[in-house]
Design an enzyme around this catalytic site. Structure first.
Site, PDB file in Angstrom:
ATOM      1  N   LYS A 298      -1.657   9.876   5.811  1.00  0.00           N
ATOM      2  CA  LYS A 298      -2.269   8.461   6.817  1.00  0.00           C
ATOM      3  C   LYS A 298      -2.964   8.884   7.995  1.00  0.00           C
ATOM      4  CE  LYS A 298      -0.675   3.936   8.137  1.00  0.00           C
ATOM      5  NZ  LYS A 298      -0.493   2.895   7.096  1.00  0.00           N
TER       6      LYS A 298
ATOM      7  N   VAL B  43       4.074   1.856  -1.022  1.00  0.00           N
ATOM      8  CA  VAL B  43       4.674   1.970  -2.292  1.00  0.00           C
ATOM      9  C   VAL B  43       3.521   2.677  -3.592  1.00  0.00           C
ATOM     10  CG1 VAL B  43       5.591   0.883  -4.426  1.00  0.00           C
ATOM     11  CG2 VAL B  43       6.659   0.583  -2.104  1.00  0.00           C
TER      12      VAL B  43
ATOM     13  N   LYS C 149       0.742  -1.132   0.115  1.00  0.00           N
ATOM     14  CA  LYS C 149      -0.160  -0.172  -0.276  1.00  0.00           C
ATOM     15  C   LYS C 149       0.934   1.312   0.074  1.00  0.00           C
ATOM     16  CE  LYS C 149      -2.510  -0.637   3.538  1.00  0.00           C
ATOM     17  NZ  LYS C 149      -1.658  -1.813   4.251  1.00  0.00           N
TER      18      LYS C 149
ATOM     19  N   GLY D  89      -3.497  -1.470   7.120  1.00  0.00           N
ATOM     20  CA  GLY D  89      -4.149  -3.077   7.000  1.00  0.00           C
ATOM     21  C   GLY D  89      -4.889  -2.838   5.931  1.00  0.00           C
TER      22      GLY D  89
END
Length: 223
Positions: free
Chosen positions: A40, A25, A23, A110
């Site tokens: 994030k 990358v 995720k 995740g």
């Protein structure tokens, strides 16, 4: 002079079929390709070398802004566990998308069904933010099941999926079946690399840019 902003900002939530499928990358490539902002919302563990730090090292364009996390948790664990270890509860009400006129790439924690607290999952956060999903898949034994399960739950929740990225060593049989069954749009593949450097990310970004921004007229004049 204020930078030119997209006329129709694209906003994507990058999630995976599980953990360690690439995720970060993928998010770095999309951020570079779109010259997007990156966010994030929840970081659990590795605070000194977080996913935001990793993407910052890989992205070289001068436009992207890296927005601070809503939650920074010490324990490298599921967010609900990491938060409980610090005596706090993650609240969706405390997670608001950053105010930006730019494209925005959001990276999840995740997979879709990872718990944030006793009631809410990552997929609930996606719904609250109202973003399109970009799904990252990696070929391994069981990945067809994991990918189809992720797509089914996204369909059930009526969450739009902008496309799927296959990351790693290609497997035509697996990928062809997933695309046939799900009817998802195939986005450019991210192949296995010895190392993902800024130059490698920039190379991939050109391919992704041609997919997402086929017209150079996406940007409005500076105001």
């Amino acid at each position: 002079m204020e930078p030119a902003y997209p006329l129709d900002p694209k906003r994507y939530f990058v999630t995976g079929i599980g953990t360690d499928v690439g995720k970060t990358v993928a998010a770095a490539i999309l951020t570079q390709a779109l010259q997007a902002d990156y966010w994030k919302p929840i970081q659990a563990g590795n605070l000194e070398d977080s996913d935001t730090h990793a993407v910052q090292r890989l992205v070289t364009n001068p436009v992207s802004t890296f927005h601070p996390e809503a939650y920074k948790l010490q324990m490298p664990a599921s967010p609900h566990t990491a938060a409980a270890a610090e005596g706090i509860r993650i609240s969706l009400d405390e997670i608001q998308a950053p105010a930006t006129k730019n494209h925005l790439v959001v990276e999840g924690a995740g997979g879709l069904m990872v718990p944030l607290n006793n009631n809410d999952l990552v997929i609930d956060l996606i719904q609250q933010l109202g973003l399109e999903v970009i799904l990252v898949s990696r070929n391994y034994l069981g990945s067809i099941n994991h990918t189809l399960s992720a797509v089914e739950v996204l369909k059930y929740r009526k969450i739009p999926v902008a496309g799927i990225i296959f990351n790693g060593v290609p497997n035509a049989s697996t990928e062809d079946f997933i695309l046939y069954y799900t009817k998802l749009l195939r986005l450019p593949t991210i192949f296995w690399e010895d190392e993902f450097t800024p130059d490698v990310i920039t190379g991939y970004a050109q391919t992704f840019r041609e997919h997402f921004l086929p017209s150079a007229h996406e940007l409005s004049p500076a105001r």
